[in-house]
Motif scaffolding. Structure first.
Motif, PDB file in Angstrom:
ATOM      1  N   ALA A  25       0.826  -1.208   0.000  1.00 34.19           N
ATOM      2  CA  ALA A  25       0.000   0.000   0.000  1.00 34.19           C
ATOM      3  C   ALA A  25       0.858   1.256   0.000  1.00 34.19           C
ATOM      4  N   LYS A  30      -1.790   2.932  -2.790  1.00 37.37           N
ATOM      5  CA  LYS A  30      -3.173   2.457  -2.708  1.00 37.37           C
ATOM      6  C   LYS A  30      -3.489   2.194  -1.242  1.00 37.37           C
ATOM      7  N   SER A  31      -4.753   2.228  -0.909  1.00 36.70           N
ATOM      8  CA  SER A  31      -5.125   1.926   0.478  1.00 36.70           C
ATOM      9  C   SER A  31      -4.968   0.433   0.725  1.00 36.70           C
ATOM     10  N   GLN A  32      -4.676   0.110   1.992  1.00 37.17           N
ATOM     11  CA  GLN A  32      -4.494  -1.298   2.332  1.00 37.17           C
ATOM     12  C   GLN A  32      -5.779  -2.086   2.112  1.00 37.17           C
TER      13      GLN A  32
END
Length: 298
Positions: A25, A30-32
């Motif tokens: 991430a 990117k979000s987890q």
């Protein structure tokens, strides 16, 4: 219809490459949760488990390893398709044909080719290794886009590129080395000279001193070097091509009374600069730069 997107495969690969969901991430911004969601969708769609948790580590499963190999191929092919599209839109040529005289230093040529390919990874390079006027002929009959030759071109662009030094050599145990004084050209006439055959089909040229009564004519520089290293004759060879043979005493410079060193100017040739694409121009620029760095007395 495909149930898994390329982006989901990219997120799966990122988890493997960076050692976990949190690390991936941070690296791919990117979000987890979105990465967890993408991997979960792959697992649900295929009915396989891609990762297990061992302590605090995310470990890929055997099935995950197999899917990773396939995903790598899929993502690499997708990247190639995009690169081809960009190449076509920018007018970059797909092939570059280069004719090079064999006396040009190989290590330097390889560096130029590799650096050009690094900038244009989809470029197909066709290399024609030539002798004497062979490169000129390939350029004239449009079999090559660029030539490096010891002869200037009849038409088009011609530029002095670099000076190649030749050293007269023979095997250390060759009879010429037993002469207890500086060797004359008359001495050389009694011994076998190894010479290179012009690779052109027409209007062939002779190169170098051809005064020996005995002469073997070969088609490649490597054959000449090998023959002389095995004591079968003498020749003037490009100094850059025989550094290892001189270092390990397979070849020894002849003690000539004069002309023990010779030189030849190589030229960069092409027909029309307006017809050269970006890759060809990059090759030429890289060639000039590497020659200058090598300080080949240009």
């Amino acid at each position: 219809m495909l149930r898994i997107t390329l982006e989901q495969w990219r997120m799966f690969r990122a988890v493997v490459e960076h050692g976990g969901f949190n690390q991936a991430a941070q690296k791919i911004y990117k979000s987890q949760s979105s990465i967890h969601n993408s991997v979960g969708k792959i697992e649900a769609a295929l009915g396989v488990k891609l990762f297990t948790i061992a302590g605090r580590k995310t470990v890929i499963t055997e099935a995950g390893e197999m899917m990773l190999r396939r995903a790598n191929y899929l993502l690499d092919e997708a990247a190639k398709i995009e690169a081809i599209g960009q190449t076509l839109s920018e007018g970059i040529e797909s092939k570059l044909r280069i004719a090079v005289d064999e006396i040009f230093p190989q290590a330097l040529l390889y560096k130029v080719l590799n650096n050009t390919s690094a900038m244009y990874p989809l470029l197909r390079i066709e290399l024609y290794e030539s002798i004497l006027t062979g490169a000129n002929e390939l350029l004239e009959n449009t079999s090559a886009d660029i030539a490096i030759s010891g002869f200037t071109g009849k038409t088009g662009f011609s530029e002095e590129l670099c000076n190649i030094e030749f050293t007269a050599v023979a095997h250390p145990e060759h009879a010429l080395h037993s002469i207890p004084r500086p060797i004359t050209l008359e001495d050389l006439k009694s011994h076998r000279q190894i010479v290179l055959r012009d690779s052109a089909s027409y209007n062939k040229q002779d190169g170098g001193w051809l005064g020996a009564d005995q002469r073997w004519t070969v088609s490649h520089m490597r054959t000449s070097i090998d023959m002389i290293s095995n004591g079968l004759g003498f020749a003037w060879l490009p100094s850059t091509a025989i550094t290892s043979q001189l270092a390990d005493n397979r070849l020894k410079p002849l003690n000539l009374s004069h002309n023990c060193k010779r030189s030849a100017m190589l030229h960069l040739l092409f027909k029309d600069s307006d017809r050269l694409g970006p890759a060809a121009r990059t090759f030429i620029g890289e060639l000039r730069y590497q020659v200058m760095q090598a300080d080949l007395d240009c």
